[in-house]
Design a protein around this motif. Structure first.
Motif: not given
Lengths: 396, 396
Positions: B179-185, B195-196
């Motif tokens: 979970t987190g708005d800061e995350l992408v795959m 960040i990834i």
């Protein structure tokens, strides 16, 4: 034929195989695989200097005991603070969120008191800035190529580097052939002289535990036609593992038929107990390893020879480093063949204690299943007294 | 909120899970599984007294140095000798073949000379009968139910018992939610504050290494709708593992949303470094474990709590026994939280040496990936001098 030392036999079987070519896999499937080429980090991590804690960011010059600051905004993970910030001001900041600029510190939430838009710092402050500097973990372009199987945490690092797929050594496909007129599969009704085939199940599980793909083929009968048919089914495998039929008895046809099909055969008697006879060689695109028919011998030979071959094929270190344990009983002299005794380990405060089973008959599967180690008694060594440090191999 | 000791937290998370119900699997897929009920041997093994060697079978009374005997037939594996045999006669016999009756011995081929239909025994004979007696391994009806995961050799034993399928504890299905708005795959292009996502890759590999089935779900954004949607995708899982959003910050919605969806939530601050916050509870048919968002903390919490939970769900012993090593440097006092230090092991003649990394910042994945152990510094212990025996957990 003189007996071949185990170390030499291992060198010879390892010389038959090479690391398999690369294939591309998604990162998700990378665990246990060995990379064939380096990847480079696609970004810098952390990409920005960010807070390591939940708290308040402020200019380092304002980081004084009991200082009072105005809260002018907030920086959350994924939603950084975009405004201006001057001396005397602070922003609410959350773990993982970017700092507004360099030269600040993060004061932990619990070291502040908040009233409306104002915070007061605690009377005593730590020297820690609670900021993770940009690039602390890795910089964009940094190469990564560990010379070992990737672990769970490597996958995390690779993800953080924005690496979505990997080039890794292909998994070895291993065709497993049991041979013998006396064998039937579990679930069938054995005739009066027959037994259930067990080796293939052991070898298949060993292959899979080592990261290979096991193909269990039908049992081959002790005749040329049946053997040829089953060898034909093995086409496409990187490694063909047979068990049984590799001895010198009149009924051991496996080697003969494999030779007719192109096997450049080597046949060795190895200075080891159990599991003396071993056959190996190149056979077209594949390599053949002929294990003894006895399940205990087959298991021990697979641990000693098949496991390192599979390791090398996957780009891993094929050397198995024996572990150390303290012998729990007296043992007599070993004789001219290194004895791999089925044994049990028990934990102690220091090195584990190892106790070989009384009955070392290589026909007894019920003892093999209980064992968790092979105690190594080197040829021509011993007697060994209780309390001596010995080497052992853990069993899969 | 006072800090909960690690041991108590472990007890509480283990109390949430139970061994999963049984499923039937073919023997071939039994490795690593724990049986839910005993099986019994379908036959006696060996089913007949058979030769352990290639040689000649003869009556024990004829087993005399230099005796001369007439060879009247042969017994091979799968083709036993059906004729009569009297004193003064012998039959050729192969490894694994039935003996014609009790009361005989097998003389090794190399201890005989053959001329036509006659053999002469050697001048000196061993006392060994080279016969494996009927039932030496197990008798028909003997039960088998080891209280541990089945190893490769157990499968061989079960095959020999003519067991074709097994009742084993089902594998846990684990839904993994980052979970987190800061995350992408990985593979996507992160925005300036992003960040990834790396935790899911670590946890998925840990789950699979422990025998579970990992379902990696899409990243949940830091809003209620996104979280509800992803929790909906987790339906059918036995265990839901979240990472991130389990802290006490203003943006930690995971616990709130999970509570709305029925989570009987427990939220603990644990007396450990790294990885203080942990959330756990029952949520309908599933159990939820909320790991910290920091990848190093998440990894350590997964080793300490997720691994034992998965073990218990599969019918294994959930207790992780720490191993012992010798500390390679001096360490200061530990403070009020048990510190799981990322460390490297190196082999020595006795216990391995353990050396913690200088940088124990829980944000650094590159150090986590290199580590192969967690050195355990118990809370309120130390200082520890170089050469002290310490406990550690090997990393997956």
């Amino acid at each position: 034929m003189s007996l071949l030392p185990v170390e030499e036999a291992l060198e010879r079987v390892l010389a038959l195989v090479a690391p398999l070519p690369a294939e591309t896999v998604p990162l998700r499937e990378g665990a246990g695989r060995v990379m064939t080429m380096p990847v480079t980090a696609g970004l810098t991590q952390p990409p920005f200097s960010g807070s390591a804690m939940d708290g308040y960011w402020l200019d380092a010059a304002d980081h004084l005991p009991s200082a009072k600051l105005q809260v002018v905004g907030e920086s959350a993970a994924g939603r950084s603070y975009q405004g201006e910030i001057t001396r005397g001001q602070a922003i609410r900041i959350f773990t993982g969120a970017p700092v507004p600029r360099e030269g600040g510190v993060v004061v932990l939430q619990e070291n502040t008191t908040r009233e409306g838009d104002w915070i007061t710092l605690a009377d005593s402050l730590s020297g820690n800035d609670n900021i993770r500097p940009k690039g602390q973990d890795f910089a964009k372009g940094a190469p990564f190529h560990p010379a070992r199987p990737l672990n769970a945490r490597d996958l995390g690092l690779l993800a953080a580097m924005n690496v979505a797929q990997l080039e890794v050594h292909r998994k070895p496909v291993v065709a497993i052939i049991a041979t013998g007129d006396e064998l039937v599969m579990p679930g069938e009704t054995p005739g009066p002289d027959q037994i259930i085939s067990s080796n293939s199940f052991i070898v298949a599980a060993q292959v899979e535990a080592m990261g290979g793909i096991a193909r269990m083929l039908p049992i081959a009968r002790d005749d040329r036609e049946s053997l040829r048919m089953v060898f034909d089914l093995a086409k496409g495998a990187d490694l063909i593992v047979t068990s049984g039929g590799a001895s010198v008895g009149d009924h051991d046809l496996v080697g003969e038929v494999a030779a007719e099909l192109g096997l450049e055969r080597s046949f060795w008697k190895i200075a080891m107990r159990p599991g003396k006879p071993l056959m190996a060689g190149r056979m077209g695109e594949a390599v053949l390893l002929g294990l003894p028919g006895n399940p205990v011998s087959a298991t021990v030979c697979a641990e000693l020879f098949l496991k390192p071959m599979l390791a090398k094929m996957q780009g891993r270190d094929p050397q198995i480093t024996p572990r150390r344990a303290v012998l729990g009983c007296d043992l007599g002299p070993t004789g001219p063949r290194t004895h791999y005794m089925r044994a049990c380990l028990s934990a102690t405060d220091g090195l584990p204690m190892i106790m070989p089973f009384d009955n070392q008959d290589s026909g007894i599967l019920s003892i093999l299943a209980q064992a968790d180690a092979l105690l190594i008694c080197e040829r021509d060594s011993g007697p060994h007294k209780q309390g001596t440090e010995m080497c052992y191999l853990p069993l899969m």
